[in-house]
Every structure is written in C-alpha cells, then in structure tokens.
Design a protein around this motif. Structure first.
Motif, PDB file in Angstrom:
ATOM      1  N   ILE A  27       1.020  -1.240  -0.108  1.00 39.49           N
ATOM      2  CA  ILE A  27       0.064  -0.167  -0.135  1.00 39.49           C
ATOM      3  C   ILE A  27       0.990   1.316   0.023  1.00 39.49           C
ATOM      4  N   ALA A  28       2.003   1.443   1.112  1.00 38.94           N
ATOM      5  CA  ALA A  28       2.548   2.448   1.176  1.00 38.94           C
ATOM      6  C   ALA A  28       3.399   2.708   0.138  1.00 38.94           C
ATOM      7  N   LEU A  29       4.480   1.798  -0.156  1.00 42.46           N
ATOM      8  CA  LEU A  29       5.292   1.915  -1.146  1.00 42.46           C
ATOM      9  C   LEU A  29       4.762   2.205  -2.752  1.00 42.46           C
ATOM     10  N   PRO A  30       3.814   1.514  -3.110  1.00 44.48           N
ATOM     11  CA  PRO A  30       3.261   1.842  -4.437  1.00 44.48           C
ATOM     12  C   PRO A  30       2.722   3.070  -4.402  1.00 44.48           C
ATOM     13  N   GLY A  31       1.960   3.396  -3.396  1.00 45.48           N
ATOM     14  CA  GLY A  31       1.248   4.920  -3.274  1.00 45.48           C
ATOM     15  C   GLY A  31       2.338   5.938  -3.368  1.00 45.48           C
ATOM     16  N   ALA A  32       3.602   5.714  -2.812  1.00 50.17           N
ATOM     17  CA  ALA A  32       4.627   6.736  -2.814  1.00 50.17           C
ATOM     18  C   ALA A  32       5.383   6.827  -3.979  1.00 50.17           C
ATOM     19  N   LEU A  33       5.363   5.745  -5.015  1.00 47.02           N
ATOM     20  CA  LEU A  33       6.225   5.655  -6.047  1.00 47.02           C
ATOM     21  C   LEU A  33       6.449   7.088  -6.982  1.00 47.02           C
ATOM     22  N   PRO A  34       5.216   7.476  -7.394  1.00 47.16           N
ATOM     23  CA  PRO A  34       5.287   8.721  -8.155  1.00 47.16           C
ATOM     24  C   PRO A  34       6.182   9.878  -7.462  1.00 47.16           C
ATOM     25  N   GLY A  35       5.815   9.872  -6.179  1.00 46.67           N
ATOM     26  CA  GLY A  35       6.764  11.197  -5.568  1.00 46.67           C
ATOM     27  C   GLY A  35       8.118  10.521  -5.230  1.00 46.67           C
ATOM     28  N   ILE A  36       8.536   9.383  -5.068  1.00 46.33           N
ATOM     29  CA  ILE A  36       9.965   8.878  -5.033  1.00 46.33           C
ATOM     30  C   ILE A  36      10.892   9.052  -6.392  1.00 46.33           C
ATOM     31  N   PHE A  37       9.853   8.779  -7.425  1.00 46.17           N
ATOM     32  CA  PHE A  37      10.569   9.045  -8.819  1.00 46.17           C
ATOM     33  C   PHE A  37      10.797  10.382  -9.278  1.00 46.17           C
ATOM     34  N   SER A  38      10.179  11.254  -8.593  1.00 42.09           N
ATOM     35  CA  SER A  38      10.421  12.749  -8.693  1.00 42.09           C
ATOM     36  C   SER A  38      11.635  12.987  -8.050  1.00 42.09           C
ATOM     37  N   GLY A  39      11.859  12.524  -6.853  1.00 40.64           N
ATOM     38  CA  GLY A  39      13.394  12.646  -6.083  1.00 40.64           C
ATOM     39  C   GLY A  39      14.364  11.933  -6.872  1.00 40.64           C
ATOM     40  N   LEU A  40      14.338  10.670  -7.500  1.00 42.39           N
ATOM     41  CA  LEU A  40      15.190  10.049  -8.486  1.00 42.39           C
ATOM     42  C   LEU A  40      15.475  11.090  -9.428  1.00 42.39           C
ATOM     43  N   SER A  41      14.718  11.522 -10.158  1.00 40.26           N
ATOM     44  CA  SER A  41      14.959  12.438 -11.284  1.00 40.26           C
ATOM     45  C   SER A  41      16.088  13.558 -10.925  1.00 40.26           C
ATOM     46  N   VAL A  42      15.674  14.185  -9.913  1.00 39.63           N
ATOM     47  CA  VAL A  42      16.645  15.251  -9.210  1.00 39.63           C
ATOM     48  C   VAL A  42      17.856  14.831  -8.930  1.00 39.63           C
ATOM     49  N   ALA A  43      17.556  13.441  -8.144  1.00 44.21           N
ATOM     50  CA  ALA A  43      19.032  12.910  -7.765  1.00 44.21           C
ATOM     51  C   ALA A  43      19.969  12.735  -8.860  1.00 44.21           C
TER      52      ALA A  43
END
Length: 288
Positions: free
Chosen positions: A202-218
C-alpha cells in the motif's frame, strides 16, 4: 431489392462517435506522434547549433567574447579524433560506473530510510535531525574528507556521488509517505492486512510517483558532483578528461567533454523517466 449494411455507412449516434470518426478519417493525413516529437526536439537543438556557428564564425564580441570559443567544425574534428581513441571510451565508462554505483546505493538507502522516517515517529525523532544537519552540506565540499577516509580515489568519488544523490531520494520519499491518504491504510487494515503488507503493498506503491520525482532530481545532482569530484581528485572519467583538456589549452576538447557530459546526463535521466513510467503505469495520467 435489399441493401446490405456494407453499402450504406452508418451515421454517428453521438458527439463522441462523431469525434472518433473525424479522428480516424484525418489520421491518414496527420503526422505520426513519434515523428512530431522528434522534430520538436530537433528544432531547438538545431537553432542552438546555428546560433553557436554564427557567433563563433563571426567572432562576435559584445560583452560576452565568442572570438575565443571554438567553432562547431573545430569541436566536431576534435570529437572525431577522440572517438578514435580508447581513452575517451574508458573515461566515459569510468564516469558511468561511478554514477550507477553511487546512484544505485543512494536509491536503496534513500528509499528505505525515507520510508522509515515517514512511517515511524520514533525513527523520525532519532534520524531526521541528523539528516537535516548533513543535507545542506555540498557534496563537493567532502572531497578532502573523502581523500582522507577512503584508501582509493575511486571509492571516494563513489561516496561523493552517493552523498549527493541520497538526500533528494530520502526527502522525496518522506514527503511521499506523508502525502498518502490515510483511508488507504484504514481500508487495508479493515480487510485484515498486516504491517508489512500495508508497508510494501500500500504505502510503497502509493509513494512511487513522489519517489521517482526525487530520483530524477538525484540523477542530475549526482552528475554535477561526480564531474566536479573527477576534476578535483580523479584520474579517469569524463570530468577528468574535460579538466585535462583545459590544462592543455585544448578548448575544442573542453567542449567535447562538456557535450559528452550533457548527452550522458540526458540519457540517464531519460532512463529514470522510462522506468518511472513503467512502474507508475497504474496512474490515470500514465494510462491516458
């Protein structure tokens, strides 16, 4: 006399049917989407190349001095020379290896620590202050410390790359965890889901859009810092190649190094974006 259904076209029954029929009729005259995207990408690059040629060929001096900048033809000749050497590809391989290792470690550590901080008040109280103390420190400022800490320069550059990419991933994961609707977790608990099921289904799949935004910046930050570290303390890498060309007054080689960095950064950012699209295929916008 009977008329078959094939001889009489059926009229559209609604506005939506009319739009679909018009779109399908005009599809044969429309430019394919991929070709249109390629053209839109090529136009600004071609315009920039033309402006570069005009400014350098005419040796324009108007506050900015373009009389010392190499022309596109000189840079192309330098690139053709470098493309025939083994050292050019060896430098690219070294930089890519450092990026992949440092960025990969930062992704794993940033997501795990970000999830822990975002989900646990205890971990947030213990770890978040340490995170906020180290986050403002520029990764490139750690070069002297990395030289003292690690036995080889290669390990030190990988550490600097990891340090630079870690914080965007961790912070984006924390914010993505906080942004999750509580109703998702409550519904999962009602259906009997346990703590780990809620966390990873639930938590990890739901947070993936925000996580990938951070990955692009990183990824962008990682390239900036790995190139800077290679210029300061590296012996291989495309950053080292660029700085060495400057030391030898090989200005076309400097531009070749800069353009190589830009292309490599663009390629890795595109790769992150493609993976993010595939992982987040469940989003309504991704489906559309």
């Amino acid at each position: 006399m009977t008329l078959s259904a094939q001889t009489i076209p059926l009229a559209p029954t609604s506005t939506r049917d009319t739009e679909v029929l018009a779109r399908s009729t005009a599809r044969g005259f429309a430019v394919p989407t991929r070709l249109r995207t390629a053209l839109l990408t090529a136009v600004p690059l071609a315009a920039l190349l033309l402006l570069w040629y005009l400014l350098t060929a005419n040796q324009v001096v108007f506050w900015l001095r373009f009389d010392k900048i190499p022309t596109p033809a000189e840079v192309f000749d330098s690139f053709r020379t470098q493309a025939g050497t083994h050292s050019y590809y060896s430098n690219i391989t070294s930089s890519m290896r450092r990026i992949l290792i440092g960025f990969g470690l930062a992704t794993v550590a940033g997501v795990l620590i970000g999830m822990a901080i975002g989900r646990s008040p205890l971990v947030n109280a213990l770890v978040r202050p340490v995170l906020e103390v180290f986050r403002p420190i520029p990764a490139i400022a750690l070069v002297p410390l990395a030289i003292l800490l690690f036995p080889t320069g290669e390990q030190g550059i990988v550490f600097i790359t990891f340090f630079a990419a870690f914080f965007p991933v961790a912070v984006s994961t924390i914010h993505a965890m906080h942004a999750l609707p509580r109703v998702w977790e409550e519904a999962a608990r009602t259906l009997g889901a346990g703590r780990f099921a809620i966390l990873f289904r639930i938590a990890l799949p739901g947070a993936l859009p925000g996580i990938f935004s951070g990955l692009s910046v990183a990824m962008g930050v990682a390239w900036i810092c790995v190139i800077s570290a290679e210029m300061i303390s590296g012996q291989f890498g495309i950053g080292y190649f660029t700085w060495q060309s400057y030391g030898l007054l090989d200005y076309p080689g400097v531009v070749v190094g800069m353009l190589s960095i830009g292309v490599l950064g663009w390629a890795t950012a595109w790769l992150v974006e493609v993976v993010g699209r595939r992982v987040n295929r469940w989003l309504p916008r991704a489906v559309r």
